[in-house]
Design a protein around this motif. Structure first.
Motif, short mmCIF file in Angstrom:
data_model
loop_
_atom_site.label_atom_id
_atom_site.label_comp_id
_atom_site.label_asym_id
_atom_site.label_seq_id
_atom_site.Cartn_x
_atom_site.Cartn_y
_atom_site.Cartn_z
N HIS A 186 0.84 -1.20 0.00
CA HIS A 186 0.00 0.00 0.00
C HIS A 186 0.88 1.26 0.00
CE1 HIS A 186 -2.81 -3.03 1.50
NE2 HIS A 186 -3.79 -2.22 1.17
N PRO A 187 0.55 2.25 -0.80
CA PRO A 187 1.35 3.47 -0.81
C PRO A 187 1.27 4.20 0.52
CG PRO A 187 -0.65 3.78 -2.10
CD PRO A 187 -0.58 2.32 -1.75
N PRO A 188 2.39 4.75 1.00
CA PRO A 188 2.39 5.43 2.29
C PRO A 188 2.18 6.94 2.21
CG PRO A 188 4.64 5.10 1.59
CD PRO A 188 3.76 4.52 0.50
N ASN A 189 2.22 7.50 1.01
CA ASN A 189 2.15 8.96 0.89
C ASN A 189 0.70 9.44 1.04
OD1 ASN A 189 2.56 7.38 -1.60
ND2 ASN A 189 1.66 9.18 -2.59
N LEU A 218 9.14 1.54 -2.75
CA LEU A 218 8.42 0.97 -3.89
C LEU A 218 7.11 0.36 -3.39
CD1 LEU A 218 11.35 -0.89 -5.70
CD2 LEU A 218 10.57 1.46 -6.02
N HIS A 219 6.04 0.59 -4.15
CA HIS A 219 4.73 0.05 -3.76
C HIS A 219 3.94 -0.36 -4.99
CE1 HIS A 219 2.10 3.40 -5.07
NE2 HIS A 219 3.12 4.19 -4.77
N GLY A 220 2.81 -1.00 -4.74
CA GLY A 220 1.86 -1.36 -5.78
C GLY A 220 0.49 -0.84 -5.41
N HIS A 221 -0.54 -1.71 -5.52
CA HIS A 221 -1.89 -1.51 -5.01
C HIS A 221 -2.77 -0.60 -5.86
CE1 HIS A 221 -5.06 -1.79 -2.09
NE2 HIS A 221 -5.04 -0.50 -1.81
N THR A 222 -2.25 0.51 -6.33
CA THR A 222 -3.10 1.47 -7.05
C THR A 222 -3.33 1.07 -8.50
OG1 THR A 222 -1.21 2.82 -7.74
CG2 THR A 222 -2.22 3.34 -5.61
N HIS A 223 -2.54 0.17 -9.04
CA HIS A 223 -2.58 -0.22 -10.47
C HIS A 223 -2.24 0.97 -11.37
CE1 HIS A 223 -5.25 -4.06 -9.93
NE2 HIS A 223 -4.37 -3.91 -8.94
N ARG A 224 -1.50 1.90 -10.84
CA ARG A 224 -1.11 3.09 -11.59
C ARG A 224 0.39 3.32 -11.49
NH1 ARG A 224 -4.98 5.66 -14.87
NH2 ARG A 224 -7.02 5.60 -13.86
N SER A 225 0.97 3.85 -12.55
CA SER A 225 2.35 4.33 -12.48
C SER A 225 2.35 5.69 -11.78
CB SER A 225 2.93 4.48 -13.88
OG SER A 225 2.96 3.24 -14.56
N GLY A 234 17.24 14.19 6.00
CA GLY A 234 18.16 14.99 5.22
C GLY A 234 17.75 15.21 3.79
N HIS A 235 16.79 14.43 3.28
CA HIS A 235 16.35 14.62 1.91
C HIS A 235 14.98 13.96 1.71
CE1 HIS A 235 17.14 10.39 0.74
NE2 HIS A 235 18.21 10.50 1.52
N GLU A 236 14.28 14.37 0.66
CA GLU A 236 13.02 13.73 0.30
C GLU A 236 13.30 12.32 -0.23
OE1 GLU A 236 9.55 15.12 0.16
OE2 GLU A 236 10.60 16.18 1.78
N VAL A 237 12.42 11.39 0.08
CA VAL A 237 12.57 10.01 -0.36
C VAL A 237 11.57 9.72 -1.47
CG1 VAL A 237 12.51 7.59 0.32
CG2 VAL A 237 13.31 9.33 1.95
N PRO A 238 12.03 9.32 -2.65
CA PRO A 238 11.10 8.99 -3.75
C PRO A 238 10.20 7.81 -3.38
CG PRO A 238 13.34 9.23 -4.56
CD PRO A 238 13.43 9.19 -3.07
N VAL A 239 8.93 7.92 -3.73
CA VAL A 239 7.94 6.86 -3.53
C VAL A 239 7.40 6.50 -4.91
CG1 VAL A 239 5.78 6.19 -2.43
CG2 VAL A 239 7.36 7.74 -1.24
N VAL A 240 7.72 5.31 -5.40
CA VAL A 240 7.42 4.94 -6.78
C VAL A 240 6.43 3.79 -6.81
CG1 VAL A 240 8.38 4.18 -8.98
CG2 VAL A 240 9.71 5.71 -7.50
#
Length: 296
Positions: A186-189, A218-225, A234-240
């Protein structure tokens, strides 16, 4: 350099033969949803083509962020185990389970038994999740948001016990200077939360990342890119996120099937990470590189 492939939401099809006794509780609504809508939008031919293309990349490691099955019937879980064996050896593949893998009580425990080493790694305190796989300079950290829920719900859960273990793992892997890649279905954002299908504990997850840091989620669940970010140390973390691996072209809800390939390399005291997205377009029959971008 380490190459990491990411694929998600496999939803193996076709649905096996189902007896009336198999459709108790939540499985009844899930079966009706499959028959009325999803069986036309998620198919095995699309998945097979995408996996063949992915395997030709010869990635060092492949992360699967859940939903290998649909109703989590024992026959589906057994079939998913065979699919994992065909995808790659367990020392080069791991799974972060999704809500469909824990569709009813006891299903995830069955998956853990059948999928075995694909759901295992280095752990803390004897708990199953999070577990760690080390691949070159990359630490792949697999969390679980998979819990059984009531009909019409697809929520996940991330609790304080798992948060404590994740924080400790992130600290140790950070001190050892690994590129920390966290897997969760599940996406955390906050942009992708919803009462019916969001992550309970998403704020707690983000607090752990903000305190201890990570390099990639890295996540799935949404069926979307998708590409978002959350605060890190110290920095933003990419959530893909990545589209469902079995999503056929022409679907009304989802992006067509895709996977992501990350090339990760140490550069002095920092990292370089390039992401390429491969998959189907809405038109055309070929798998193409849809996107290339530098993350670090």
């Amino acid at each position: 350099m380490t190459t990491l492939a990411h694929i998600s939401d496999i939803h193996l099809s076709p649905m096996p033969e189902v007896a009336l006794r198999d459709l108790l509780g939540k499985r009844l609504t899930g079966y009706l949803n499959w028959k009325l809508k999803r069986h036309d939008e998620l198919n095995s031919e699309t998945l097979a083509s995408l996996v063949t293309h992915l395997q030709q990349q010869n990635a060092d490691f492949t992360a699967v962020t859940g939903d290998l099955v649909n109703l989590a019937m024992p026959v589906e879980i057994e079939r998913a185990g065979r699919w994992l064996d065909a995808l790659g050896q367990p020392d080069r593949v791991c799974v972060s389970p999704g809500n469909h893998d824990a569709y009813v009580p006891g299903a995830l425990e069955t998956a853990q038994r059948v999928w075995g080493p694909y759901l295992q790694g280095e752990t803390l305190d004897g708990a199953v999740f999070p577990f760690v796989r080390r691949v070159g300079d990359v630490a792949v950290i697999s969390c679980s948001s998979a819990v059984p829920t009531r009909p019409f719900l697809a929520v996940g859960r991330f609790d304080e016990a798992q948060a404590d273990r994740l924080g400790r793992i992130l600290r140790v892997m950070g001190e050892a200077d690994y590129f920390r890649t966290v897997l969760i279905h599940h996406p955390p954002n906050p942009e992708l939360q919803h009462p019916s299908f969001g992550l309970k504990g998403h704020k707690l997850f983000r607090q752990v990342i903000a305190e201890h840091g990570a390099e990639l989620i890295l996540h799935g669940h949404t069926h979307r890119s998708s590409i978002h970010s959350i605060p890190g140390k110290g920095h933003e973390v990419p959530v893909v996120g990545v589209a469902a691996a079995s999503a056929a072209q022409g679907g009304t809800l989802d992006d067509p099937a895709r996977y992501n390939l990350f090339k990760i390399e140490r550069s002095g005291t920092s990292w370089t990470c390039t992401m390429r997205e491969y998959g189907f377009q809405r038109l055309g029959n070929e798998i193409v590189m849809r996107l290339q971008m530098r993350i670090y």
